[in-house]
Design an enzyme around this catalytic site. Structure first.
Site, PDB file in Angstrom:
ATOM      1  N   ASP A 159       0.861  -1.182   0.000  1.00  0.00           N
ATOM      2  CA  ASP A 159       0.000   0.000   0.000  1.00  0.00           C
ATOM      3  C   ASP A 159       0.895   1.228   0.000  1.00  0.00           C
ATOM      4  OD1 ASP A 159      -2.299   1.673   0.279  1.00  0.00           O
ATOM      5  OD2 ASP A 159      -1.960   1.792   2.433  1.00  0.00           O
ATOM      6  N   SER A 160       0.295   2.383  -0.254  1.00  0.00           N
ATOM      7  CA  SER A 160       1.044   3.635  -0.156  1.00  0.00           C
ATOM      8  C   SER A 160       1.516   3.872   1.281  1.00  0.00           C
ATOM      9  CB  SER A 160       0.162   4.795  -0.607  1.00  0.00           C
ATOM     10  OG  SER A 160      -1.047   4.786   0.123  1.00  0.00           O
ATOM     11  N   TYR A 181      -0.715   8.676  -2.172  1.00  0.00           N
ATOM     12  CA  TYR A 181      -0.810   8.452  -3.614  1.00  0.00           C
ATOM     13  C   TYR A 181      -2.040   9.156  -4.201  1.00  0.00           C
ATOM     14  CZ  TYR A 181       2.583   4.473  -3.673  1.00  0.00           C
ATOM     15  OH  TYR A 181       3.692   3.671  -3.611  1.00  0.00           O
ATOM     16  N   GLY A 182      -3.083   9.268  -3.379  1.00  0.00           N
ATOM     17  CA  GLY A 182      -4.388   9.745  -3.870  1.00  0.00           C
ATOM     18  C   GLY A 182      -4.346  11.021  -4.703  1.00  0.00           C
ATOM     19  N   GLU A 234      -5.678   9.620   9.320  1.00  0.00           N
ATOM     20  CA  GLU A 234      -4.301   9.445   9.803  1.00  0.00           C
ATOM     21  C   GLU A 234      -3.963  10.428  10.928  1.00  0.00           C
ATOM     22  OE1 GLU A 234      -1.133   8.887   7.199  1.00  0.00           O
ATOM     23  OE2 GLU A 234      -2.053   7.064   6.437  1.00  0.00           O
ATOM     24  N   CYS A 263      -4.204  -1.187  -2.165  1.00  0.00           N
ATOM     25  CA  CYS A 263      -4.332   0.264  -2.234  1.00  0.00           C
ATOM     26  C   CYS A 263      -5.243   0.538  -3.421  1.00  0.00           C
ATOM     27  CB  CYS A 263      -2.953   0.883  -2.460  1.00  0.00           C
ATOM     28  SG  CYS A 263      -2.978   2.657  -2.800  1.00  0.00           S
ATOM     29  N   ASN A 264      -6.358   1.212  -3.185  1.00  0.00           N
ATOM     30  CA  ASN A 264      -7.304   1.438  -4.278  1.00  0.00           C
ATOM     31  C   ASN A 264      -6.695   2.326  -5.354  1.00  0.00           C
ATOM     32  OD1 ASN A 264      -8.796   0.883  -1.702  1.00  0.00           O
ATOM     33  ND2 ASN A 264     -10.443   0.638  -3.168  1.00  0.00           N
ATOM     34  N   CYS A 289     -11.389   2.975  -0.591  1.00  0.00           N
ATOM     35  CA  CYS A 289     -10.076   3.416  -0.108  1.00  0.00           C
ATOM     36  C   CYS A 289      -9.745   2.572   1.113  1.00  0.00           C
ATOM     37  CB  CYS A 289     -10.124   4.898   0.265  1.00  0.00           C
ATOM     38  SG  CYS A 289      -8.624   5.486   1.062  1.00  0.00           S
ATOM     39  N   THR A 290      -8.500   2.125   1.174  1.00  0.00           N
ATOM     40  CA  THR A 290      -8.129   1.194   2.242  1.00  0.00           C
ATOM     41  C   THR A 290      -8.176   1.828   3.644  1.00  0.00           C
ATOM     42  OG1 THR A 290      -5.852   1.771   1.703  1.00  0.00           O
ATOM     43  CG2 THR A 290      -6.691  -0.301   0.853  1.00  0.00           C
ATOM     44  N   HIS A 291      -8.217   3.169   3.712  1.00  0.00           N
ATOM     45  CA  HIS A 291      -8.300   3.823   5.025  1.00  0.00           C
ATOM     46  C   HIS A 291      -9.708   3.782   5.618  1.00  0.00           C
ATOM     47  CE1 HIS A 291      -4.350   5.356   4.214  1.00  0.00           C
ATOM     48  NE2 HIS A 291      -4.340   6.119   5.286  1.00  0.00           N
TER      49      HIS A 291
END
Ligand code: DGL
Length: 273
Positions: free
Chosen positions: A10-11, A42-43, A152, A73-74, A184-186
């Site tokens: 992932d990023s 990355y987004g 985050e 990571c999407n 989104c992975t978050h």
């Protein structure tokens, strides 16, 4: 039986939500996770730059001897999955198609909302994947640039995050979406906020569970699973600060992280050269 580990990247740390589900679904497999903390996020980046980063990381993991790679990571999946699959000899599983598939199965009115990063929305990949399964389905995409920094930050469950989710959700509610892809992975980390804002009438689709299911199926169908009677191990690599990764990574993984090893970005670049 194949004892090689599974590579997952992932990023940063968001992909740990996908690793969590993989560890629960496949407790007998070994995993090596690489977070590109030095180049996060990355987004907001252009798709060709994300494609280059993803290709470097996947090549590095392939050199480490993994048997399958999960692009957890999407944004990286949206920008790079076809290129990775062409480049690598091991199977590569992304996080978009399992979610697109789940959303098409879940929707009743064929109006599917998407919340994701700018890169994922710009790529248009979710719309392509959904339309390949149901050409009559509509996808309403909303880029959510404020969510990753808030998740985050110091107060992921605070009023500011709830207000941002409410604002982004309004666009999907107005469009009448009965199913929303949290692309989104978050986002699984603030699942309760999404659930409260959207209510019970809207089906939320998260990548982590869907992707873990696809990884398990891929291993089984290709006959490359490990011995099911053993307990697997997992380890972490980061291009960022290993101590920060260890401390903050727990929030995403919700399992112990003893240590993370530092990897230079130049080592990733060399792997792809
Ligand atoms: N991992 C990214 C994604 O799933 C979110 C974080 C970033 O922007 O790098 O799209």
């Amino acid at each position: 039986m194949d004892p090689r580990p599974i590579g997952i990247f992932d990023s940063g740390m968001g992909g740990l939500t996908v690793l969590h589900e993989c560890l629960v679904t496949l407790p007998h497999e070994d995993f090596v996770y690489l977070g590109d903390g030095a180049r996060l996020p990355y987004g907001p980046r252009p798709l060709d730059e994300i494609r280059r980063f993803a290709s470097e990381i996947a090549s590095y993991l392939e050199h480490q001897g993994v048997k399958l790679i999960v692009a957890a990571c999407n944004s990286a999946t949206a920008a790079a999955l076809p290129a990775l699959q062409r480049r690598l000899s091991v199977p590569v599983v992304g996080v978009l198609s399992p979610e697109a598939h789940a959303a098409v199965l879940a929707t009743r009115n064929r109006c599917i909302g998407l919340l994701a990063t700018e890169a994922t929305v710009t790529s248009g990949r979710y719309t392509e994947l959904v339309r390949a399964l149901d050409a009559g389905a509509e996808v309403v995409p909303v880029a959510c640039p404020r969510l990753v920094p808030l998740i985050e930050g110091d107060d992921p469950f605070g009023e500011e995050t709830a207000a941002a989710v409410r604002e982004y959700a309004t666009l999907l509610k107005d469009a009448g979406a009965d199913t929303v892809i949290l692309g989104c992975t978050h986002y699984p980390l603030i699942r309760p906020i999404f659930q409260r804002v959207f209510g019970r009438g809207v089906t939320l689709v998260f990548s982590a569970e869907e992707t873990a299911r696809e990884v398990a199926e891929t291993l089984e169908r290709k006959g490359i699973g490990n011995d099911e009677s053993r307990e697997g191990a997992y380890r972490f690599l980061t291009t960022g600060d290993p101590e920060l990764f260890r401390a903050m990574g727990r929030r995403f993984l919700q399992l112990p992280i003893d240590a993370a090893e530092h990897v230079e970005v130049s080592a990733l670049e060399a792997a792809a050269a």
